[in-house]
Design a protein around this motif. Structure first.
Motif, short mmCIF file in Angstrom:
data_model
loop_
_atom_site.label_atom_id
_atom_site.label_comp_id
_atom_site.label_asym_id
_atom_site.label_seq_id
_atom_site.Cartn_x
_atom_site.Cartn_y
_atom_site.Cartn_z
N ARG A 1 40.30 43.76 40.73
CA ARG A 1 41.10 42.30 40.76
C ARG A 1 40.25 41.06 40.85
O ARG A 1 40.42 39.98 40.35
CB ARG A 1 42.12 42.26 41.87
CG ARG A 1 43.16 41.01 41.87
CD ARG A 1 43.94 40.81 40.37
NE ARG A 1 44.40 39.51 40.48
CZ ARG A 1 45.53 39.00 39.78
NH1 ARG A 1 46.10 39.88 39.16
NH2 ARG A 1 45.98 38.05 40.14
N TYR B 1 43.43 46.07 35.31
CA TYR B 1 42.37 44.82 35.63
C TYR B 1 41.38 45.01 34.81
O TYR B 1 41.09 43.88 34.16
CB TYR B 1 41.88 44.82 36.98
CG TYR B 1 43.07 44.54 38.21
CD1 TYR B 1 43.85 43.26 37.97
CD2 TYR B 1 43.31 45.40 39.14
CE1 TYR B 1 44.82 43.23 38.86
CE2 TYR B 1 44.54 45.20 40.13
CZ TYR B 1 45.06 44.09 39.86
OH TYR B 1 46.15 43.98 40.79
N ALA C 1 38.22 40.57 38.16
CA ALA C 1 38.79 40.00 36.82
C ALA C 1 38.81 38.40 37.05
O ALA C 1 38.83 37.62 36.36
CB ALA C 1 40.20 40.71 36.68
#
Length: 157
Positions: A39, A80, A42
């Motif tokens: 995450r 993600y 990303a």
């Protein structure tokens, strides 16, 4: 009583180090640490992505290939990674309809194959195909490449 501040600092640092280690182990055990790292990657990619730079047009073939990959990623809970693929490739946010994708690839599915990504079925088909273990590919789908029909040898008159 004389307080040794250096000793207290070392004890506090050891405690913080132990706490960090315990938190990391707990997050790894729960399977959350990998998701958090993905995450963060990303979000960093999204923050660094220069929206002013125009993306090349997404060809029909790339649209289909990206959708096969996205379906595979989401099936395996690589959400993600899928979000980075979508952002970087310019793939539409809303996934393509699976039936549309199957029709475009000329794939016929039975009820059991609908529970797995199309990519699994395609790979399985070619791995279990009884064509001497080889697949003959003709032409290229890359943008700007010569179409398959023009790569066939010419017949001399």
């Amino acid at each position: 009583m004389v307080v040794n501040y250096r000793l207290l600092t070392l004890v506090a640092m050891a405690t913080i180090t132990e706490l960090k280690c315990a938190v990391r182990e707990t997050l790894e055990f729960r399977g959350v640490l990998g998701q958090l790292k993905a995450r963060i990657r990303a979000e960093v990619f999204s923050a660094l992505d220069d929206q002013r730079e125009p993306r090349p047009a997404l060809s029909h073939e790339n649209l289909l290939i990206n959708e096969l990959i996205r379906e595979y990623l989401e099936f395996n809970k690589y959400r993600y990674t899928a979000s980075v693929l979508t952002a970087e490739s310019g793939q539409p946010e809303v996934p393509l309809d699976r039936q549309f994708l199957a029709n475009e690839l000329k794939v016929t599915e039975d009820t059991s194959s609908k529970s797995i990504p199309l990519l699994y079925g395609l790979v399985s088909h070619f791995m279990n195909s009884d064509q001497s273990g080889k697949v003959f590919l003709r032409g290229a789908f890359m943008p700007g490449a010569t179409p398959a029909s023009s790569t066939e040898p010419r017949q001399e008159a």
